[in-house]
Design an enzyme around this catalytic site. Structure first.
Site, short mmCIF file in Angstrom:
data_model
loop_
_atom_site.label_atom_id
_atom_site.label_comp_id
_atom_site.label_asym_id
_atom_site.label_seq_id
_atom_site.Cartn_x
_atom_site.Cartn_y
_atom_site.Cartn_z
N GLU A 169 5.11 6.64 -10.72
CA GLU A 169 5.80 7.13 -9.68
C GLU A 169 7.26 6.58 -9.73
O GLU A 169 8.16 7.32 -9.55
CB GLU A 169 5.33 6.76 -8.50
CG GLU A 169 3.90 7.47 -7.78
CD GLU A 169 3.31 6.78 -6.74
OE1 GLU A 169 3.52 7.05 -5.72
OE2 GLU A 169 2.21 6.07 -6.84
N SER A 209 0.93 -1.20 0.04
CA SER A 209 -0.04 -0.08 0.17
C SER A 209 0.86 1.14 0.06
O SER A 209 2.13 1.01 0.11
CB SER A 209 -1.08 -0.03 1.26
OG SER A 209 -0.18 0.30 2.38
N LYS A 210 0.36 2.33 0.00
CA LYS A 210 0.83 3.59 -0.29
C LYS A 210 2.19 3.84 0.96
O LYS A 210 2.97 4.42 0.46
CB LYS A 210 -0.02 4.94 -0.05
CG LYS A 210 -0.66 5.20 -1.13
CD LYS A 210 0.28 6.18 -1.83
CE LYS A 210 0.05 6.17 -3.35
NZ LYS A 210 1.49 6.09 -4.36
N ARG A 211 1.68 3.32 2.18
CA ARG A 211 2.61 3.64 3.33
C ARG A 211 3.96 2.74 3.02
O ARG A 211 5.14 3.00 3.42
CB ARG A 211 2.04 3.12 4.27
CG ARG A 211 1.92 1.69 4.65
CD ARG A 211 1.24 1.41 6.08
NE ARG A 211 0.71 0.01 5.97
CZ ARG A 211 1.43 -0.94 6.49
NH1 ARG A 211 2.71 -0.82 6.90
NH2 ARG A 211 1.12 -2.38 6.12
N GLY A 263 5.54 3.13 0.20
CA GLY A 263 6.14 3.75 -0.92
C GLY A 263 5.30 3.80 -2.17
O GLY A 263 4.25 3.49 -2.10
#
Ligand code: GLU
Length: 479
Positions: free
Chosen positions: A269, A259-261, A263
């Site tokens: 991106e 998930s986003k956390r 990275g």
């Protein structure tokens, strides 16, 4: 779509025949967000498997959910795949353009007696669900319209439901997961066509895969339960069931679902962070699949080796940025200087006039950076006269004499400068002023680069040239 598999698994008894048939795979993203790194890997597996078998790889955009699909997400998916170099065969297949065909198959299933009209309204279903939940039971539609005793109510538009088997089980033969069995009690008569005439996901996927001639479905294992449901539709239509390979999702370094956390999750991106497409391809194919201990391999090797879906790991792989950096450092070294200089320009205040300088600088820099961003940062002093950082300031405070001894020697040094001639000048300046080479070299580095690390300093000065180098040395003296 995301609930855990309710099927039970055993070792697969079947290997998909790939020698005698033309392999046709597809990547079927829903355009509701960016191209996720996990989706990119799924696309890559489909791509490689098709290429290995000299088959076809198709792109199907699953845009039937009009509420959630956006034009931007569609663009992002297409751009992401192109950037990664995963070129699909033929035209893009847009699922929304085939709704008429999906309805046709739903009606064919009615005619075959494999599906039926259900007149339950949304409100009734909500009430039934609430009732089940109040009793602590998992809601399952009670099949009240499968063999109806009642006459259909007037004015209610029916949905169409498939007749799931009432006994026995459905077995999904999966190349990665083994044989996954779904008992009849776990299956329900799910809706295939909504009362507004729109197809549900499972119907649309089966019809499209059949019509596109897909031979192997390689996708995330969050679709494993759907494979059970989809098998019911294939059987009801009398269609061949494609091979399945449900690939475990990618996890973060701590083993939790990515998930986003952890990275970056979107391919775009990774591009901005300075990874090369060939690095990501190499890293992603290696993530959850292996060929002996090989870590670095070319696209051609990957294509030769990616022959068997059974070699995909059935346990989730963990994303490891240290490894990715290692792979990226390798591929950056292989890129030519001209291209690299062009790529890092995006990260620098840069105009065309600096390009030749950056090209010359690449040999000294590209062996030490692991991303384009790092490479650009290392090259920044070539295009900007940077303020010295703290360490460089300290060196300059005590090093002015060294600089003073160097300036006349450099002024006398004929152009064009080379790393060799600048080095000789540095030595000469040290000798004539009775200093150690480092006492001249260190403040020179501080003045030229603005930091105490970086490439070989005579080489850097030769690339910057006489005018700019002397300007920086004089500025440092005056400061
Ligand atoms: N559209 C689905 C998704 O993005 C994939 C469907 C499939 O591969 O069968 O998750």
């Amino acid at each position: 779509m995301t609930e855990p598999s309710t099927g039970t698994t055993t070792q697969s008894t079947k290997r998909i025949q790939t020698e005698t048939m033309k392999v046709i795979t597809r990547f079927a993203p829903s355009p509701t967000g960016m191209l996720h790194i996990g989706g990119a890997r799924t696309a890559l597996f489909n791509y490689l498997f098709a290429r290995h078998h000299k088959g076809e790889f198709h792109l199907r955009v699953e845009d039937t959910d009009k509420q959630r699909s956006t034009a931007e997400a569609k663009e992002a998916l297409i751009d992401g795949l192109k950037w990664l170099g995963l070129h699909w065969d033929g035209e893009i297949y847009f699922q929304s353009q085939h709704e008429g065909r999906h309805r046709e198959v739903a009606e064919a299933l009615l005619k075959r007696g494999e599906a039926y009209y259900c007149y339950c309204t949304a409100d009734e279903l909500v009430a039934q669900r609430a009732e089940a939940e109040a009793k602590g039971e998992v809601f399952k539609y009670d099949r009240r319209w499968r063999d109806p005793k009642a006459t259909p109510p007037a004015g209610v538009k029916p949905s169409i439901r498939i007749k799931a088997p009432l006994t026995g089980e459905i077995t999904v033969k999966d190349e990665v997961q083994g044989d996954v069995r779904f008992g009849a009690d776990a299956l329900d008569d799910f809706i295939i066509l909504r009362s507004d005439g729109s197809p549900t996901y499972n119907l649309a996927v089966v019809v499209d895969d059949h019509d596109m001639g897909i031979t192997h479905i390689i996708r995330g294992d969050d679709h494993l339960n759907n494979a059970g449901r989809q098998s019911i539709i294939y059987k009801a239509m009398g269609w061949d069931i494609p091979g399945f390979a449900h690939v475990p999702l990618i996890h973060g370094s701590d083993g939790a679902k990515l998930s986003k956390r952890h990275g970056a999750t979107g391919i775009g991106e990774y591009a901005v962070m300075g990874y090369l497409p060939e690095s990501l391809r190499n890293y992603l194919v290696r993530l959850g699949w292996s060929h002996g201990d090989d870590e670095i391999f070319s696209d051609a090797q990957a294509t030769v080796w990616f022959s068997n879906l059974g070699a995909i790991n059935s346990a989730p792989a963990r994303l490891d940025f240290a490894k990715l950096n290692h792979v990226n450092a390798h591929y950056m070294k292989l890129r030519d200087n001209e291209t690299l200089a062009g790529m890092i320009a995006a990260y620098l205040p840069h105009d065309a006039e600096h390009h030749p300088v950056l090209v010359k600088a690449m040999d000294g820099l590209k062996t030490r950076a692991s991303t384009l961003v790092e490479l650009a940062e290392a090259a920044r002093f070539y295009v900007e006269h940077l303020e010295p950082d703290e360490k460089a300031r300290t060196v300059l405070l005590s090093g002015k004499e060294g600089l003073r001894s160097l300036i006349p020697t450099l002024k006398a040094l004929p152009e064009p400068w080379s790393a060799e001639s600048v080095k000789t000048a540095l030595k000469l300046a040290a000798d004539t002023s009775g200093k150690k080479l480092g006492e001249v070299m260190q403040p020179t580095r501080a003045a030229i680069v603005g930091s105490m690390s970086g490439p070989d300093i005579p080489e850097a000065m030769a690339i910057l040239g006489k005018e700019e180098s002397l300007l920086r040395l004089n500025d440092a003296l005056a400061a």
